[in-house]
Design a protein around this motif. Sequence first.
Motif, PDB file in Angstrom:
ATOM      1  N   GLY A   1      17.610 -51.034  -1.147  1.00 12.94           N
ATOM      2  CA  GLY A   1      17.090 -50.952  -2.856  1.00 12.94           C
ATOM      3  C   GLY A   1      16.126 -49.780  -3.007  1.00 12.94           C
ATOM      4  O   GLY A   1      15.849 -49.439  -4.056  1.00 12.94           O
ATOM      5  N   ALA A   2      15.561 -49.098  -1.903  1.00 13.11           N
ATOM      6  CA  ALA A   2      14.659 -47.912  -1.934  1.00 13.11           C
ATOM      7  C   ALA A   2      15.361 -46.649  -1.808  1.00 13.11           C
ATOM      8  O   ALA A   2      16.185 -46.571  -0.867  1.00 13.11           O
ATOM      9  N   THR A   3      15.166 -45.736  -2.503  1.00  8.69           N
ATOM     10  CA  THR A   3      15.556 -44.203  -2.343  1.00  8.69           C
ATOM     11  C   THR A   3      15.457 -43.777  -0.973  1.00  8.69           C
ATOM     12  O   THR A   3      14.052 -43.748  -0.455  1.00  8.69           O
ATOM     13  N   VAL A   4      16.277 -43.174  -0.346  1.00 11.22           N
ATOM     14  CA  VAL A   4      16.155 -42.568   0.850  1.00 11.22           C
ATOM     15  C   VAL A   4      15.676 -41.244   0.733  1.00 11.22           C
ATOM     16  O   VAL A   4      16.508 -40.336   0.061  1.00 11.22           O
ATOM     17  N   SER A   5      14.460 -40.728   1.309  1.00  6.10           N
ATOM     18  CA  SER A   5      14.108 -39.132   1.254  1.00  6.10           C
ATOM     19  C   SER A   5      13.963 -38.710   2.822  1.00  6.10           C
ATOM     20  O   SER A   5      13.802 -37.457   2.696  1.00  6.10           O
ATOM     21  N   ARG A   6      13.668 -39.769   3.632  1.00  9.45           N
ATOM     22  CA  ARG A   6      13.376 -39.230   5.244  1.00  9.45           C
ATOM     23  C   ARG A   6      14.172 -40.495   5.860  1.00  9.45           C
ATOM     24  O   ARG A   6      14.469 -41.507   5.249  1.00  9.45           O
ATOM     25  N   PRO A   7      14.357 -40.373   7.064  1.00  7.14           N
ATOM     26  CA  PRO A   7      14.724 -41.541   7.876  1.00  7.14           C
ATOM     27  C   PRO A   7      14.186 -42.607   7.761  1.00  7.14           C
ATOM     28  O   PRO A   7      12.585 -42.805   7.822  1.00  7.14           O
ATOM     29  N   PRO A   8      14.363 -44.054   7.280  1.00  6.36           N
ATOM     30  CA  PRO A   8      13.778 -45.146   6.710  1.00  6.36           C
ATOM     31  C   PRO A   8      13.438 -45.903   7.910  1.00  6.36           C
ATOM     32  O   PRO A   8      14.111 -46.096   8.873  1.00  6.36           O
ATOM     33  N   GLU A   9      12.302 -46.756   7.703  1.00  7.35           N
ATOM     34  CA  GLU A   9      11.882 -47.770   8.783  1.00  7.35           C
ATOM     35  C   GLU A   9      13.274 -48.805   8.861  1.00  7.35           C
ATOM     36  O   GLU A   9      13.608 -48.950   7.525  1.00  7.35           O
ATOM     37  N   GLY A  10      13.781 -49.290   9.823  1.00  3.70           N
ATOM     38  CA  GLY A  10      14.713 -50.164   9.599  1.00  3.70           C
ATOM     39  C   GLY A  10      16.227 -49.531   9.791  1.00  3.70           C
ATOM     40  O   GLY A  10      17.112 -50.352  10.060  1.00  3.70           O
ATOM     41  N   MET A  11      16.198 -48.139  10.012  1.00  2.00           N
ATOM     42  CA  MET A  11      17.340 -47.564  10.304  1.00  2.00           C
ATOM     43  C   MET A  11      17.262 -46.738  11.566  1.00  2.00           C
ATOM     44  O   MET A  11      16.253 -46.148  11.734  1.00  2.00           O
ATOM     45  N   ALA A  12      18.339 -46.962  12.460  1.00  2.00           N
ATOM     46  CA  ALA A  12      18.060 -46.159  13.968  1.00  2.00           C
ATOM     47  C   ALA A  12      19.453 -45.135  13.758  1.00  2.00           C
ATOM     48  O   ALA A  12      20.596 -45.541  13.272  1.00  2.00           O
ATOM     49  N   ILE A  13      19.309 -44.177  14.610  1.00  8.45           N
ATOM     50  CA  ILE A  13      20.296 -43.091  14.757  1.00  8.45           C
ATOM     51  C   ILE A  13      20.569 -42.738  16.106  1.00  8.45           C
ATOM     52  O   ILE A  13      19.652 -42.553  17.024  1.00  8.45           O
ATOM     53  N   VAL A  14      21.945 -42.615  16.511  1.00  7.80           N
ATOM     54  CA  VAL A  14      22.580 -42.354  17.803  1.00  7.80           C
ATOM     55  C   VAL A  14      23.250 -41.203  17.714  1.00  7.80           C
ATOM     56  O   VAL A  14      24.418 -41.296  16.876  1.00  7.80           O
ATOM     57  N   PHE A  15      23.018 -40.000  18.616  1.00  4.80           N
ATOM     58  CA  PHE A  15      23.848 -38.827  18.221  1.00  4.80           C
ATOM     59  C   PHE A  15      24.919 -38.908  19.461  1.00  4.80           C
ATOM     60  O   PHE A  15      24.830 -39.613  20.311  1.00  4.80           O
ATOM     61  N   GLN A  16      25.809 -37.963  19.238  1.00  3.45           N
ATOM     62  CA  GLN A  16      26.924 -37.697  20.482  1.00  3.45           C
ATOM     63  C   GLN A  16      26.230 -37.394  21.565  1.00  3.45           C
ATOM     64  O   GLN A  16      26.570 -37.412  22.711  1.00  3.45           O
ATOM     65  N   ASP A  17      25.368 -36.367  21.593  1.00  4.32           N
ATOM     66  CA  ASP A  17      24.832 -35.565  22.638  1.00  4.32           C
ATOM     67  C   ASP A  17      23.653 -36.309  23.511  1.00  4.32           C
ATOM     68  O   ASP A  17      22.606 -35.729  23.342  1.00  4.32           O
ATOM     69  N   TYR A  18      23.985 -37.427  23.998  1.00  3.78           N
ATOM     70  CA  TYR A  18      23.127 -38.098  24.693  1.00  3.78           C
ATOM     71  C   TYR A  18      22.124 -37.442  25.934  1.00  3.78           C
ATOM     72  O   TYR A  18      21.171 -37.761  26.062  1.00  3.78           O
ATOM     73  N   SER A  19      22.911 -36.511  26.338  1.00  2.00           N
ATOM     74  CA  SER A  19      22.109 -35.765  27.563  1.00  2.00           C
ATOM     75  C   SER A  19      20.712 -34.759  26.959  1.00  2.00           C
ATOM     76  O   SER A  19      19.959 -34.751  27.695  1.00  2.00           O
ATOM     77  N   ARG A  20      20.971 -34.455  25.917  1.00  4.06           N
ATOM     78  CA  ARG A  20      19.913 -33.780  25.082  1.00  4.06           C
ATOM     79  C   ARG A  20      18.943 -34.579  24.598  1.00  4.06           C
ATOM     80  O   ARG A  20      17.753 -34.305  24.477  1.00  4.06           O
ATOM     81  N   SER A  21      19.310 -36.057  24.215  1.00  2.16           N
ATOM     82  CA  SER A  21      18.173 -36.892  23.680  1.00  2.16           C
ATOM     83  C   SER A  21      17.524 -37.536  24.387  1.00  2.16           C
ATOM     84  O   SER A  21      16.310 -38.068  24.276  1.00  2.16           O
ATOM     85  N   LEU A  22      17.934 -37.270  25.681  1.00  7.02           N
ATOM     86  CA  LEU A  22      17.220 -38.203  27.079  1.00  7.02           C
ATOM     87  C   LEU A  22      16.233 -37.319  27.753  1.00  7.02           C
ATOM     88  O   LEU A  22      16.642 -36.109  28.204  1.00  7.02           O
ATOM     89  N   LEU A  23      15.011 -37.634  27.965  1.00  6.36           N
ATOM     90  CA  LEU A  23      14.205 -36.650  28.836  1.00  6.36           C
ATOM     91  C   LEU A  23      14.249 -36.794  30.255  1.00  6.36           C
ATOM     92  O   LEU A  23      14.192 -38.000  30.771  1.00  6.36           O
ATOM     93  N   PRO A  24      14.867 -36.016  31.182  1.00  3.88           N
ATOM     94  CA  PRO A  24      15.087 -36.321  32.253  1.00  3.88           C
ATOM     95  C   PRO A  24      13.909 -36.406  33.206  1.00  3.88           C
ATOM     96  O   PRO A  24      14.093 -37.274  34.191  1.00  3.88           O
ATOM     97  N   TRP A  25      12.581 -36.068  32.877  1.00  2.00           N
ATOM     98  CA  TRP A  25      11.710 -36.244  33.760  1.00  2.00           C
ATOM     99  C   TRP A  25      11.148 -37.988  33.756  1.00  2.00           C
ATOM    100  O   TRP A  25      10.038 -38.185  34.139  1.00  2.00           O
ATOM    101  N   MET A  26      11.372 -38.598  32.686  1.00  4.71           N
ATOM    102  CA  MET A  26      11.030 -39.838  32.147  1.00  4.71           C
ATOM    103  C   MET A  26      12.076 -40.884  32.781  1.00  4.71           C
ATOM    104  O   MET A  26      13.267 -40.615  32.772  1.00  4.71           O
ATOM    105  N   THR A  27      11.623 -42.087  33.314  1.00  2.84           N
ATOM    106  CA  THR A  27      12.335 -43.167  33.651  1.00  2.84           C
ATOM    107  C   THR A  27      13.361 -43.468  32.531  1.00  2.84           C
ATOM    108  O   THR A  27      12.919 -43.478  31.213  1.00  2.84           O
ATOM    109  N   VAL A  28      14.076 -44.102  32.732  1.00  3.08           N
ATOM    110  CA  VAL A  28      15.017 -44.991  31.629  1.00  3.08           C
ATOM    111  C   VAL A  28      14.100 -45.880  30.762  1.00  3.08           C
ATOM    112  O   VAL A  28      14.066 -45.834  29.568  1.00  3.08           O
TER     113      VAL A  28
END
Length: 275
Positions: free
Chosen positions: A72-99
């Motif tokens: 019911g609220a207008t979206v102007s930026r990524p809203p709380e309660g919505m999560a996004i997963v992209f295709q390129d997982y290798s770039r979204s994960l930081l290799p120096w940090m544990t899982v």
Amino acid sequence: MTTTSVSNQAVVEARGLGHTYGEQPIFRDLNFAVAAGEFVCIVGPSGVGKSTLLQCLTGLLGATEGDVTFEGATVSRPPEGMAIVFQDYSRSLLPWMTVLDNVALPLRSAGVRKAERRRRAEEALGEVGLQDVTDSYPWQLSGGMQQRVAIARALASRPRVIVLDEPFASVDAQTRADLEDLMLRVRDHLGLTVMLVTHDIDEAVYLADTVLVLSGRPAKIESMVAVDLPAPRDQLTTKALPRFAELRSEVYAMVKKAGVQNTATAEPAIPGPRS
């Protein structure tokens, strides 16, 4: 999913939605609503604007016409309660940090306390079957496992809606099937609403309650196909059903026709995401 206004029931709703790059319209006057708990797959030929549509729906990109609402609220930026997963997982994960630390990272940025971050990250990794690799690093995992980590990171924020942009395009066929089944289990277990862009017609029909087909230049909604396959779905039995073949052929024919039309009316390339 419906083209009529159902604001009192919709979790995500697009109303007269359009986006233009420069003077080139990518899509115009899109109207649809996504209900709570619905799994919607978005398909269409390459360049039709599927990823651009997702970016507008999530607030990553501003619409140039119409608007998007989330609960019911207008979206102007990524809203709380919505999560996004992209295709390129290798770039979204930081290799120096544990899982575990990768999954907990957005929670830390959100100010969640350390003990709660750990608990929620472990819980999310359990949802995707990775509870035994919390201390491993992303580079030690297979591509499919890395994508599960990316999904777990999205789940750790406890979203009500999860949005995925071709999340399984970079993995092998067996891993892709496993990840498809994972998303169905997670959707059912957590009561999520899911929107997923894919080029794979079989994947769209297998996963979705509704398949939204985009076509044209500028793009419009060619059809919203209700997928009336029984639940629970199974890679072998569901895909062997005559009704699965019928739906696959119906969606494929629309996408193929749209691809021919788009090629015939192709404009010079313009910058920006358009898949």
